[in-house]
Every structure is written in C-alpha cells, then in structure tokens.
Design an enzyme around this catalytic site. Structure first.
Site, PDB file in Angstrom:
ATOM      1  NE  ARG A 181      -0.187  19.083  -1.061  1.00 28.32           N
ATOM      2  CZ  ARG A 181      -1.092  18.119  -1.206  1.00 28.32           C
ATOM      3  NH1 ARG A 181      -1.936  17.859  -0.219  1.00 28.32           N
ATOM      4  NH2 ARG A 181      -1.155  17.415  -2.329  1.00 28.32           N
ATOM      5  CE  LYS A 217      -9.485  23.249  -6.371  1.00 25.47           C
ATOM      6  NZ  LYS A 217      -8.677  23.687  -7.519  1.00 25.47           N
ATOM      7  NE  ARG A 276       4.034  17.283  -0.509  1.00 22.90           N
ATOM      8  CZ  ARG A 276       2.934  16.534  -0.405  1.00 22.90           C
ATOM      9  NH1 ARG A 276       2.607  16.009   0.762  1.00 22.90           N
ATOM     10  NH2 ARG A 276       2.175  16.299  -1.454  1.00 22.90           N
ATOM     11  CG  HIS A 304       1.022  13.829  -5.430  1.00 18.51           C
ATOM     12  ND1 HIS A 304       2.306  13.349  -5.439  1.00 18.51           N
ATOM     13  CD2 HIS A 304       1.082  15.038  -4.813  1.00 18.51           C
ATOM     14  CE1 HIS A 304       3.104  14.229  -4.866  1.00 18.51           C
ATOM     15  NE2 HIS A 304       2.389  15.250  -4.477  1.00 18.51           N
ATOM     16  CE1 TYR A 330       6.874  17.447  -3.734  1.00 21.25           C
ATOM     17  CE2 TYR A 330       5.602  17.062  -5.718  1.00 21.25           C
ATOM     18  CZ  TYR A 330       5.985  17.891  -4.684  1.00 21.25           C
ATOM     19  OH  TYR A 330       5.480  19.162  -4.610  1.00 21.25           O
TER      20      TYR A 330
END
Length: 305
Positions: A151, A175, A243, A266, A275
């Site tokens: 990212r 996260k 990406r 993900h 994606y």
C-alpha cells in the site's frame, strides 16, 4: 468510532482522491460532503458502520433522485473499499448500499506491457551517467509497488533497514497488530540496496523527505510523471493501480487466491476478489486445463465422422 475519528478517515480518503488519477475537484468536494453528511446521520460512526447501518442510511435516501443516490452510494462504497484496502477495517460493507444505477465498474488495470513500459522508462533514467540518486529512489519505489503489492502508506513509511539484502520477505504490522508476510523480489532488494547507499544512516526512514518520510501525494505525483514519460496516460497509473496489477498479474500467472489475500493483507477474501479481476475467458480456460474432470470432459465430446 467518534466524530473526530470519522473526520480523520474522511480527510485521509479525500487526500487519496485528490492525488489519485483524475479525481476532479468537484468530485472530491461532493464526496466530502456526502461522507460528512453520512457521518452525521450515523452520529459519527461512519467508519465503523456495518451492513445494517448502511441499509438504514440507504432507506433514508428513498426520496432523493436516482442520480443523487447513485453518487452518495458511490462515495461511500469507495470510502469503505479504501478503508479495507488500507487495513483500517477488516471488512467492506459497501455491498449493503443501494445501487440505483449500473453495476460497479471494474478497477483500472495495467497490462504487463504497460508495466514493462514503466520499467523501461525507469531503466533509461538510472542508466544515465552519473546516476541521479532520485532516479534510484524511483526505481526502488516502483519495484516495491509492483513487485510486492505494498500500500502507498506502507511503502513511504518503511523503516530504513526494513528490507535486508539476504531476506526475501518483509514482515509488516497492520491495524490491530496483525502481521503479514510480504515477498520481496531479488530485483527489489537490489534496487533498495542501491538507493539506501544514498540515505543518511541517521535517518529512520527508507524514503526520507524533509523531517519525515516521503508523502503519499508526492508518490502519486512521481508515478504520474513516470507514466507520462512512458507514454501511458497519467490518469491510468497510481500506487493503488500498481498494487492491483501486482495481484492481477500474479493471479493470471496461476497464483492461489488465498495466498494473494495473505500477501495483500485483506481480512476478507471478497476484497481480494475485487483486486484480482480476470476476464471470463481465462477462468474458463483455467477450469478446462486444471480441473480433474477437464480431460474427461474433452474425451466425452461427440466425435464427428
């Protein structure tokens, strides 16, 4: 999530929209307005909203025109897709929003030939004598974007020694402290090694700029300039598009979707499927070539005299 949290997430999203391919000023303003109104309607809980909350929000739009509902839904779907892709939430509840218009458009895709053009443009730059350190930085950035699917935020904030010459992977923490393994190609490690020679050992970042690290917006600008030099419309190239190209081209090469999910970070496989769009013809060919019954199905076809 508090109103202040919503405000920060919305500003981060709008920053991406501003720098991303061709996002018109009016579009950014409209998206910002729609997101702030949605946040107010949900008492500052937009960032954490689930399908139930979004269905109620959609129901509240019932008196609005189809065009307005389509715009609001598009703004929120793109917002939630951004949060999921950035690892800022585990899922993407955007499917719960109304779709009064046509179906969701496919993400922008760069062909292998387009990516080759980008790398050729980089190669021309770093071949110049003497080499410009900024061209070496660009080479390292491109190799990591396309070669590892990082990212934009992850890339620009890499620590100076995050990538080791003798270790073909990188461990990133996202996260909630979740870690993921990211492959680093030989080419990328070599490009990073050349660039790192020009980075002050006292700086904590691999891509320093001013008192901090390279910004996301500056990265967008560099990619668009490179695209123009390579003869590719700048609005087709961004960190997000590269990406996506990383995932799409790996899938086309036979990579496993679950492996891609892990590499992209993900939490939800549905996000990975977005994606890694591939055309239906390739999927049919994949079934015919790889499915255990493929050969039997071919043999079972009627033969004409």
């Amino acid at each position: 999530m508090s109103r202040s949290d919503d405000r920060a997430l919305i500003e981060r999203f709008l920053e991406m929209m501003t720098a991303e391919a061709g996002a018109a000023g009016n579009t950014v303003v409209a998206y910002g307005t729609d997101l702030r109104l949605a946040s107010e309607a949900l008492d500052g809980g937009l960032g954490d909203a689930g399908a139930a909350e979004l269905e109620k929000l959609g129901a509240a739009w019932s008196e609005l025109s189809r065009a307005t509902v389509a715009r609001k839904s598009a703004a929120l779907r793109r917002f939630f897709a951004f949060l999921a892709d950035e690892g800022l939430r585990k899922d993407d509840p955007g499917a719960a929003l109304p779709r009064p218009g046509s179906g969701r458009s496919l993400p922008k895709v760069l062909s292998v030939g387009d990516v080759d053009k980008l790398f050729e443009a980089v190669a021309e730059r770093i071949a110049r004598v003497p080499a410009d350190p900024l061209d070496l930085r660009l080479a390292a950035l491109i190799e990591l974007l396309y070669g590892s699917g990082l990212r934009a935020t992850e890339l620009v904030s890499l620590p100076r020694n995050a990538i080791h010459p003798d270790r073909p992977f990188l461990i990133l923490k996202g996260k909630g402290g979740r870690e993921r393994l990211v492959p680093i190609s030989d080419r990328a490690r070599a490009a990073v090694a050349l660039w790192r020679e020009h980075v002050d050992a006292a700086r904590p970042w691999l891509f320093p700029s001013g008192k901090a690290h390279l910004s996301r917006i500056r990265l967008y600008q560099m990619l668009k300039a490179l695209a123009a030099a390579a003869g590719i419309p700048p609005d087709r190239v961004s960190p997000h598009v590269l990406r996506h190209a990383f995932a799409t081209h790996l899938l086309e090469g036979g990579a496993d979707l679950r492996a891609l999910q892990t590499m992209l970070g993900h939490a939800d496989i549905a996000t990975t499927e977005i994606y890694t769009h591939v055309d239906s013809r390739r999927l049919v060919d994949l079934v015919n070539q790889r499915h255990p019954l493929g050969e039997a199905l071919v043999d079972a076809k009627p033969r004409h005299a």
